[in-house]
Motif scaffolding. Structure first.
Motif, PDB file in Angstrom:
ATOM      1  N   LEU A   1       1.839   8.330  18.956  1.00  0.00           N
ATOM      2  CA  LEU A   1       1.360   9.001  17.624  1.00  0.00           C
ATOM      3  C   LEU A   1       0.920   8.099  16.477  1.00  0.00           C
ATOM      4  N   VAL A   2       1.552   7.013  16.528  1.00  0.00           N
ATOM      5  CA  VAL A   2       1.096   5.947  15.439  1.00  0.00           C
ATOM      6  C   VAL A   2      -0.393   5.618  15.863  1.00  0.00           C
ATOM      7  N   ILE A   3      -0.470   5.120  16.945  1.00  0.00           N
ATOM      8  CA  ILE A   3      -1.889   4.656  17.489  1.00  0.00           C
ATOM      9  C   ILE A   3      -2.844   5.844  17.388  1.00  0.00           C
ATOM     10  N   SER A   4      -2.595   7.026  17.639  1.00  0.00           N
ATOM     11  CA  SER A   4      -3.572   8.141  17.565  1.00  0.00           C
ATOM     12  C   SER A   4      -3.866   8.250  16.029  1.00  0.00           C
ATOM     13  N   GLU A   5      -2.898   8.088  15.044  1.00  0.00           N
ATOM     14  CA  GLU A   5      -3.294   8.241  13.710  1.00  0.00           C
ATOM     15  C   GLU A   5      -4.254   6.906  13.222  1.00  0.00           C
ATOM     16  N   VAL A   6      -3.753   5.808  13.624  1.00  0.00           N
ATOM     17  CA  VAL A   6      -4.723   4.448  13.450  1.00  0.00           C
ATOM     18  C   VAL A   6      -6.162   4.706  13.900  1.00  0.00           C
ATOM     19  N   LEU A   7      -6.109   5.163  14.998  1.00  0.00           N
ATOM     20  CA  LEU A   7      -7.572   5.362  15.613  1.00  0.00           C
ATOM     21  C   LEU A   7      -8.532   6.345  15.045  1.00  0.00           C
TER      22      LEU A   7
ATOM     23  N   TYR B   1      -2.526  -0.318  11.312  1.00  0.00           N
ATOM     24  CA  TYR B   1      -3.732  -0.220  10.926  1.00  0.00           C
ATOM     25  C   TYR B   1      -4.319  -1.659  10.378  1.00  0.00           C
ATOM     26  N   GLN B   2      -3.549  -2.324   9.845  1.00  0.00           N
ATOM     27  CA  GLN B   2      -3.892  -3.621   9.528  1.00  0.00           C
ATOM     28  C   GLN B   2      -3.850  -4.527  10.705  1.00  0.00           C
TER      29      GLN B   2
ATOM     30  N   GLN C   1       8.825   5.392   5.948  1.00  0.00           N
ATOM     31  CA  GLN C   1       9.025   4.179   6.855  1.00  0.00           C
ATOM     32  C   GLN C   1       7.766   4.525   7.914  1.00  0.00           C
ATOM     33  N   GLU C   2       7.510   5.766   8.084  1.00  0.00           N
ATOM     34  CA  GLU C   2       6.484   6.119   9.377  1.00  0.00           C
ATOM     35  C   GLU C   2       5.193   5.713   8.706  1.00  0.00           C
ATOM     36  N   GLU C   3       4.991   6.001   7.372  1.00  0.00           N
ATOM     37  CA  GLU C   3       3.699   5.556   6.704  1.00  0.00           C
ATOM     38  C   GLU C   3       3.632   3.845   6.942  1.00  0.00           C
ATOM     39  N   ASP C   4       4.687   3.304   6.643  1.00  0.00           N
ATOM     40  CA  ASP C   4       4.622   1.919   6.720  1.00  0.00           C
ATOM     41  C   ASP C   4       4.278   1.352   8.142  1.00  0.00           C
ATOM     42  N   LYS C   5       4.767   2.005   9.278  1.00  0.00           N
ATOM     43  CA  LYS C   5       4.595   1.864  10.569  1.00  0.00           C
ATOM     44  C   LYS C   5       2.975   2.255  10.888  1.00  0.00           C
TER      45      LYS C   5
ATOM     46  N   VAL D   1       0.782  -1.293   0.136  1.00  0.00           N
ATOM     47  CA  VAL D   1      -0.052   0.033   0.054  1.00  0.00           C
ATOM     48  C   VAL D   1       0.854   1.150  -0.160  1.00  0.00           C
ATOM     49  N   VAL D   2       1.822   1.148   0.812  1.00  0.00           N
ATOM     50  CA  VAL D   2       2.558   2.488   1.162  1.00  0.00           C
ATOM     51  C   VAL D   2       3.632   2.572  -0.164  1.00  0.00           C
ATOM     52  N   ALA D   3       4.014   1.388  -0.915  1.00  0.00           N
ATOM     53  CA  ALA D   3       5.044   1.566  -2.007  1.00  0.00           C
ATOM     54  C   ALA D   3       4.539   1.746  -3.241  1.00  0.00           C
ATOM     55  N   ALA D   4       3.013   1.883  -3.253  1.00  0.00           N
ATOM     56  CA  ALA D   4       2.132   1.824  -4.484  1.00  0.00           C
ATOM     57  C   ALA D   4       2.766   2.724  -5.709  1.00  0.00           C
ATOM     58  N   TRP D   5       2.923   3.822  -5.100  1.00  0.00           N
ATOM     59  CA  TRP D   5       3.496   4.996  -6.028  1.00  0.00           C
ATOM     60  C   TRP D   5       4.958   5.052  -6.470  1.00  0.00           C
ATOM     61  N   LEU D   6       5.894   4.092  -5.993  1.00  0.00           N
ATOM     62  CA  LEU D   6       7.311   4.060  -6.167  1.00  0.00           C
ATOM     63  C   LEU D   6       7.392   3.505  -7.187  1.00  0.00           C
TER      64      LEU D   6
END
Length: 220
Positions: free
Chosen positions: A91-97, A62-63, A53-57, A33-38
Motif C-alpha cells: 500500500l505504501v509502495i502504491s501510494e509512492v508510485l 518517497y524520499q 505515522q502512516e504518512e511518515d512511512k 515534511v509530515v510534522a510541518a503543521w504540528l
C-alpha cells in the motif's frame, strides 16, 4: 498514546526528522515534511497519531525512491522492486508510485524514450537488444514498440558502434579483424546483413590507402 504535544525537537543524527513529545514524554519521530503543521499544545488522538505515522512511512519511501531516481531514470518496476526490497508494504509502495507518476518523475513511456536515447548516444545497439533490455526493466510491449518507432535506424547505430570499437582492432589481419568486429556487433544484437557491409567499410576506412587491394583480397 494520545496526548498533548509538549515539544517538537530536531533529531541530532537526522536533521530532516523531529522527535514528538506528548505530555512531556518522547512518543515517536516524524519527517519534517509530515510534522510541518504540528505545534506545541496541539492535541493528538490515537487515530491522528496512526495517520501521521502512516504518512511518515510514505514520505520515507518517497524520499528513498527519489534518491534511487537521482542516479539515472528508472522504470516503474525498478522503483517498485527497490521499495519492496527495502521492506515497504504494497500500500505504501502504491501510494509512492502514484505520487511519482503525478509529478512526472516516473513513467514507462518516458523511461523507454530516455533509455533508447541514452543507448544511441553512448552505447549503440540493435532494436532487438533494446527491446530485450526494456522488457527486462518491466516495460510492456506496446510502450516498447512506440518508443522504438522513433529510435535511430540500425545501420547508423551499427556504424557508430563499430567506430567506437575499431580502435581495439588496430594491427590485426583481415580475418581476425572481421571475426572480432563481427562478433562484437553480433553481441549488440545486429543481424548479419547489417554487420557484413559495416565490417568491410570499417576495414577500408582504417586502410584507406590500400582499399583497392583489400577489396580484391576479401573476395576469397
Amino acid at each position: 498514546m494520545a496526548g498533548i504535544i509538549t515539544a517538537i525537537e530536531p533529531q541530532k543524527k537526522h536533521p530532516d526528522r523531529v522527535n514528538i513529545y506528548l505530555d512531556g514524554e518522547f512518543v515517536f519521530g516524524l519527517s519534517n515534511v509530515v510534522a510541518a503543521w504540528l505545534r506545541s499544545g496541539q492535541a493528538l488522538s490515537d487515530e491522528k497519531i496512526a495517520s501521521l505515522q502512516e504518512e511518515d512511512k510514505i514520505e520515507g519511501a518517497y524520499q528513498r525512491a527519489l534518491h534511487f531516481l537521482s542516479y539515472r531514470p528508472r522504470s516503474v518496476l525498478e522503483v517498485k522492486d527497490r521499495l519492496g526490497t527495502a521492506g515497504y508494504d504494497p500500500l505504501v509502495i502504491s501510494e509512492v508510485l502514484l505520487r511519482l507518476e503525478k509529478k512526472g518523475y516516473i513513467g514507462d513511456a518516458q523511461f523507454a524514450q530516455q533509455w533508447i536515447e541514452n543507448r544511441a548516444a553512448f552505447r549503440p545497439r540493435s532494436h532487438r537488444a533494446l527491446k530485450y533490455e526494456l522488457r527486462q526493466k518491466g516495460v510492456n510491449e506496446e510502450v516498447i514498440t512506440d518508443a522504438l518507432a522513433s529510435a535511430p535506424d540500425e545501420d547508423s547505430q551499427a556504424r557508430k558502434a563499430a567506430a567506437k570499437y575499431h580502435r581495439r582492432l588496430q594491427g590485426l589481419e583481415w580475418k581476425p579483424f572481421a571475426n572480432r568486429l563481427g562478433g562484437y556487433l553480433g553481441r549488440l544484437g545486429f543481424s548479419y546483413p547489417v554487420i557484413k557491409p559495416i565490417i568491410l567499410e570499417t576495414w577500408q576506412q582504417m586502410h584507406a590507402e590500400d582499399s583497392t587491394e583489400i577489396i580484391g583480397n576479401t573476395e576469397e
